[in-house]
Scaffold this active site. Sequence first.
Site, PDB file in Angstrom:
ATOM      1  N   ARG A 232       0.819  -1.228   0.000  1.00 21.69           N
ATOM      2  CA  ARG A 232       0.000   0.000   0.000  1.00 21.69           C
ATOM      3  C   ARG A 232       0.849   1.272   0.000  1.00 21.69           C
ATOM      4  NH1 ARG A 232      -2.884  -2.788   3.906  1.00 21.69           N
ATOM      5  NH2 ARG A 232      -4.781  -3.738   3.124  1.00 21.69           N
ATOM      6  N   LYS A 254       4.586  12.129 -10.149  1.00 20.33           N
ATOM      7  CA  LYS A 254       3.723  11.296 -10.995  1.00 20.33           C
ATOM      8  C   LYS A 254       4.439   9.993 -11.326  1.00 20.33           C
ATOM      9  CE  LYS A 254       1.135  14.470 -13.965  1.00 20.33           C
ATOM     10  NZ  LYS A 254       0.939  14.739 -15.394  1.00 20.33           N
ATOM     11  N   GLU A 296      12.441  19.205 -23.235  1.00 19.02           N
ATOM     12  CA  GLU A 296      11.723  19.620 -22.020  1.00 19.02           C
ATOM     13  C   GLU A 296      12.425  20.804 -21.348  1.00 19.02           C
ATOM     14  OE1 GLU A 296       8.825  18.279 -21.736  1.00 19.02           O
ATOM     15  OE2 GLU A 296       9.002  16.303 -22.683  1.00 19.02           O
ATOM     16  N   LYS A 324       9.922  23.347 -12.633  1.00 19.41           N
ATOM     17  CA  LYS A 324       8.840  22.368 -12.602  1.00 19.41           C
ATOM     18  C   LYS A 324       8.404  22.078 -11.166  1.00 19.41           C
ATOM     19  CE  LYS A 324       7.152  17.812 -13.785  1.00 19.41           C
ATOM     20  NZ  LYS A 324       7.272  16.522 -14.442  1.00 19.41           N
ATOM     21  N   GLU A 334      -2.339  18.338 -10.269  1.00 17.62           N
ATOM     22  CA  GLU A 334      -2.660  18.811 -11.621  1.00 17.62           C
ATOM     23  C   GLU A 334      -4.125  19.178 -11.792  1.00 17.62           C
ATOM     24  OE1 GLU A 334      -0.748  16.576 -14.713  1.00 17.62           O
ATOM     25  OE2 GLU A 334      -1.680  17.767 -16.294  1.00 17.62           O
ATOM     26  N   ARG A 338      -0.529  23.329 -13.130  1.00 21.61           N
ATOM     27  CA  ARG A 338       0.407  22.325 -13.629  1.00 21.61           C
ATOM     28  C   ARG A 338       0.176  21.994 -15.107  1.00 21.61           C
ATOM     29  NH1 ARG A 338       2.302  17.056 -10.089  1.00 21.61           N
ATOM     30  NH2 ARG A 338       3.674  16.147 -11.649  1.00 21.61           N
ATOM     31  N   ASN A 342       2.211  21.387 -20.227  1.00 19.01           N
ATOM     32  CA  ASN A 342       1.870  20.736 -21.489  1.00 19.01           C
ATOM     33  C   ASN A 342       2.157  21.618 -22.705  1.00 19.01           C
ATOM     34  OD1 ASN A 342       0.907  18.173 -20.655  1.00 19.01           O
ATOM     35  ND2 ASN A 342      -0.874  19.193 -19.790  1.00 19.01           N
ATOM     36  N   HIS A 345       2.597  20.133 -26.083  1.00 16.01           N
ATOM     37  CA  HIS A 345       2.312  18.705 -25.966  1.00 16.01           C
ATOM     38  C   HIS A 345       1.026  18.261 -26.654  1.00 16.01           C
ATOM     39  CE1 HIS A 345       5.796  18.476 -23.451  1.00 16.01           C
ATOM     40  NE2 HIS A 345       5.584  17.202 -23.166  1.00 16.01           N
ATOM     41  N   HIS A 349       1.491  15.069 -28.842  1.00 17.92           N
ATOM     42  CA  HIS A 349       0.750  13.822 -28.634  1.00 17.92           C
ATOM     43  C   HIS A 349       0.009  13.416 -29.905  1.00 17.92           C
ATOM     44  CE1 HIS A 349       0.800  14.693 -24.041  1.00 17.92           C
ATOM     45  NE2 HIS A 349       1.845  13.956 -24.410  1.00 17.92           N
ATOM     46  N   HIS A 362       9.256  11.025 -28.244  1.00 19.76           N
ATOM     47  CA  HIS A 362       8.511  12.081 -27.567  1.00 19.76           C
ATOM     48  C   HIS A 362       9.241  13.426 -27.688  1.00 19.76           C
ATOM     49  CE1 HIS A 362       5.842  13.984 -24.722  1.00 19.76           C
ATOM     50  NE2 HIS A 362       6.866  14.335 -23.958  1.00 19.76           N
TER      51      HIS A 362
HETATM   52  N1  LIG Z   1       6.354  10.836 -14.525  1.00 17.38           N
HETATM   53  C1  LIG Z   1       6.476  11.911 -15.268  1.00 17.38           C
HETATM   54  O1  LIG Z   1       6.066  13.001 -14.868  1.00 17.38           O
HETATM   55  C2  LIG Z   1       7.138  11.804 -16.611  1.00 17.38           C
HETATM   56  C3  LIG Z   1       7.548  12.975 -17.271  1.00 17.38           C
HETATM   57  C4  LIG Z   1       8.241  12.829 -18.476  1.00 17.38           C
HETATM   58  C5  LIG Z   1       8.498  11.571 -19.000  1.00 17.38           C
HETATM   59  N2  LIG Z   1       8.080  10.460 -18.326  1.00 17.38           N
HETATM   60  C6  LIG Z   1       8.335   9.127 -18.860  1.00 17.38           C
HETATM   61  O2  LIG Z   1       9.740   8.938 -19.008  1.00 17.38           O
HETATM   62  C7  LIG Z   1       9.959   7.946 -20.021  1.00 17.38           C
HETATM   63  C8  LIG Z   1      11.105   8.383 -20.905  1.00 17.38           C
HETATM   64  O3  LIG Z   1      12.257   8.562 -20.122  1.00 17.38           O
HETATM   65  P1  LIG Z   1      13.716   8.366 -20.766  1.00 17.38           P
HETATM   66  O4  LIG Z   1      13.800   9.114 -22.017  1.00 17.38           O
HETATM   67  O5  LIG Z   1      14.707   8.640 -19.699  1.00 17.38           O
HETATM   68  O6  LIG Z   1      13.665   6.816 -21.164  1.00 17.38           O
HETATM   69  P2  LIG Z   1      14.518   5.530 -20.675  1.00 17.38           P
HETATM   70  O7  LIG Z   1      14.318   5.300 -19.238  1.00 17.38           O
HETATM   71  O8  LIG Z   1      14.118   4.443 -21.581  1.00 17.38           O
HETATM   72  O9  LIG Z   1      16.018   5.961 -20.949  1.00 17.38           O
HETATM   73  C9  LIG Z   1      16.423   6.201 -22.273  1.00 17.38           C
HETATM   74  C10 LIG Z   1      17.686   5.390 -22.617  1.00 17.38           C
HETATM   75  O10 LIG Z   1      18.812   6.020 -22.033  1.00 17.38           O
HETATM   76  C11 LIG Z   1      19.559   5.075 -21.294  1.00 17.38           C
HETATM   77  N3  LIG Z   1      20.221   5.799 -20.227  1.00 17.38           N
HETATM   78  C12 LIG Z   1      19.634   6.395 -19.166  1.00 17.38           C
HETATM   79  N4  LIG Z   1      20.556   7.035 -18.425  1.00 17.38           N
HETATM   80  C13 LIG Z   1      21.750   6.843 -19.019  1.00 17.38           C
HETATM   81  C14 LIG Z   1      23.073   7.271 -18.745  1.00 17.38           C
HETATM   82  N5  LIG Z   1      23.341   8.065 -17.692  1.00 17.38           N
HETATM   83  N6  LIG Z   1      24.057   6.874 -19.576  1.00 17.38           N
HETATM   84  C15 LIG Z   1      23.776   6.117 -20.664  1.00 17.38           C
HETATM   85  N7  LIG Z   1      22.554   5.697 -20.984  1.00 17.38           N
HETATM   86  C16 LIG Z   1      21.550   6.048 -20.175  1.00 17.38           C
HETATM   87  C17 LIG Z   1      18.563   4.028 -20.866  1.00 17.38           C
HETATM   88  O11 LIG Z   1      19.177   2.804 -20.584  1.00 17.38           O
HETATM   89  C18 LIG Z   1      17.663   3.976 -22.096  1.00 17.38           C
HETATM   90  O12 LIG Z   1      18.256   3.134 -23.060  1.00 17.38           O
HETATM   91  C19 LIG Z   1       8.653   7.768 -20.756  1.00 17.38           C
HETATM   92  O13 LIG Z   1       8.056   6.541 -20.434  1.00 17.38           O
HETATM   93  C20 LIG Z   1       7.786   8.915 -20.241  1.00 17.38           C
HETATM   94  O14 LIG Z   1       6.405   8.599 -20.215  1.00 17.38           O
HETATM   95  C21 LIG Z   1       7.419  10.557 -17.150  1.00 17.38           C
HETATM   96 ZN   LIG Z   2       6.968  15.769 -22.407  1.00 22.09          ZN
END
Ligand SMILES: NC(=O)c1ccc[n+]([C@@H]2O[C@H](COP(=O)([O-])OP(=O)(O)OC[C@H]3O[C@@H](n4cnc5c(N)ncnc54)[C@H](O)[C@@H]3O)[C@@H](O)[C@H]2O)c1
Ligand SMILES: [Zn+2]
Length: 445
Positions: A232, A254, A296, A324, A334, A338, A342, A345, A349, A362
């Site tokens: 939980r 989030k 971003e 942020k 949100e 917040r 977007n 976005h 999207h 993205h």
């Molecule tokens: N929760 C939120 O508010 C929020 C906001 C924005 C994005 N997201 C989510 O984040 C995700 C995308 O994140 P991402 O782009 O980091 O993707 P990811 O976690 O897949 O990382 C991208 C790639 O970079 C590599 N990597 C990460 N750090 C590294 C480092 N220091 N050195 C070498 N390689 C490295 C990873 O292994 C992966 O191959 C999406 O699923 C998106 O929905 C969430």
């Molecule tokens: Zn984004």
Amino acid sequence: MGAGKTTVARMLGLPAVDSDDLVEAAAGKPIAEIFRDEGEVAFRLQEEQAIVLALGGGAVTSPRVREELGDALTIWLDVDVDTCWERVRGSGRPLAQDEGEFRRLFEERRKLYAEVADVVAHDVHDVVLAVAGIHVERGALPRLRELVPGDGQVALLSDPHVAGIHGMDAQLALGPRLAETHELPPGEEAKTLAAVDRLWQELRLDRSGTIVALGGGCTTDAAGFAAATYLRGIAWTPIPTSLVAQVDAAIGGKTAIDLPQGKNLVGAFHWPARTVVDPALLETLPEPQRLEGMAEVVKAGLLAGEPFWELPDDELVRRSIAYKAAICLRDPLERGERTLLNLGHTFAHALEAAAGYEGLTHGRAVALGLLAALRLSGRDTVVVEEVLRPEPVRVDRDRAWAAMKRDKKARGGEPRFVLLGDDGPVSGVAVPEEDARRELDRLIK
Ligand SMILES: NC(=O)c1ccc[n+]([C@@H]2O[C@H](COP(=O)([O-])OP(=O)(O)OC[C@H]3O[C@@H](n4cnc5c(N)ncnc54)[C@H](O)[C@@H]3O)[C@@H](O)[C@H]2O)c1
Ligand SMILES: [Zn+2]
């Protein structure tokens, strides 16, 4: 309620501060409206954060005050003496009459400030980070054992790629606190029920344990969701390693996994116990991944009206996060402000949906979306062109338009946009259909 607290204060002749009044003042509306619009959970969150007590510079010379500060998050706003003197000279404050005396007092009190402070802040952005529980420091990773709050056991989660690069350093840094390590699948595969189910079943932590998520946004989103649900809800600490995760995914509480019907459709708000951001980890990040995060960063800079993208890495990360985090503290669930995050976005999207979430990342979609948002705002697009180098995408125009009309933020099939106005960003802006369609078309080749 109704016990007579105010009467007691009046009888004692002491000033009474009512936390309800503080919440109302901060929210700019009565408690009844906060309950109605945002619900009780949101009210409680605001109540927790209600009080910023501005202590006079000499208050901590009293041992009693120092003791009372015990559990409160005490932030030392450490500004240099010249700046302080410039601000107070000629102000008529009793202890700011003579510059020599002022400087002597400043020097003398610094020792006490250092003693009582939980966090040393150098500007307002540092204060935001401290209140949000975000620690930004180059070289923080080796100090993980002390930076993960509490002294309970830790389960370390990461994807195989990041584990191979930084996993050993994290394990060494956690030392005896490290009880378990888990591997999440790479990329969006981590954000599936199957991956989270496996993790739930493998975890051995009890409620006093902490999940530490080392990796990009996919790792932090999935690990955060596991932390929100396992037993939980247990504490978690993201250590974001990609630029996307450092400035966006790991900030704001989030967490989510995906459904076949769409991304991030199942999740929870679960604010980390602390977020540890070490910009040195970005040095191993490949350039295309960096560009994903820069989209971003540029978005945040455009919203803030400051060129974050021009700053050196550590500062670029710190300022983007603080921007942020401040919005998320003011609107944790949100319900309002917040949504500004977007910017660009709605277009992004729509393009991602039209591409079937393949072949268009993205960040590339956001870069294009920012172009459209700037054009609709009557702004210059040169920054986005130079920093993000967006290229039009090959997707079906009608499919993209249909997706935009289905957008979460659309009302009655009318897409709404975040645009940049003369007095800052505005959300929920309706735009004539032909203008929106024209700008969407310009992003497609
Ligand atoms: N929760 C939120 O508010 C929020 C906001 C924005 C994005 N997201 C989510 O984040 C995700 C995308 O994140 P991402 O782009 O980091 O993707 P990811 O976690 O897949 O990382 C991208 C790639 O970079 C590599 N990597 C990460 N750090 C590294 C480092 N220091 N050195 C070498 N390689 C490295 C990873 O292994 C992966 O191959 C999406 O699923 C998106 O929905 C969430
Ligand atoms: Zn984004």
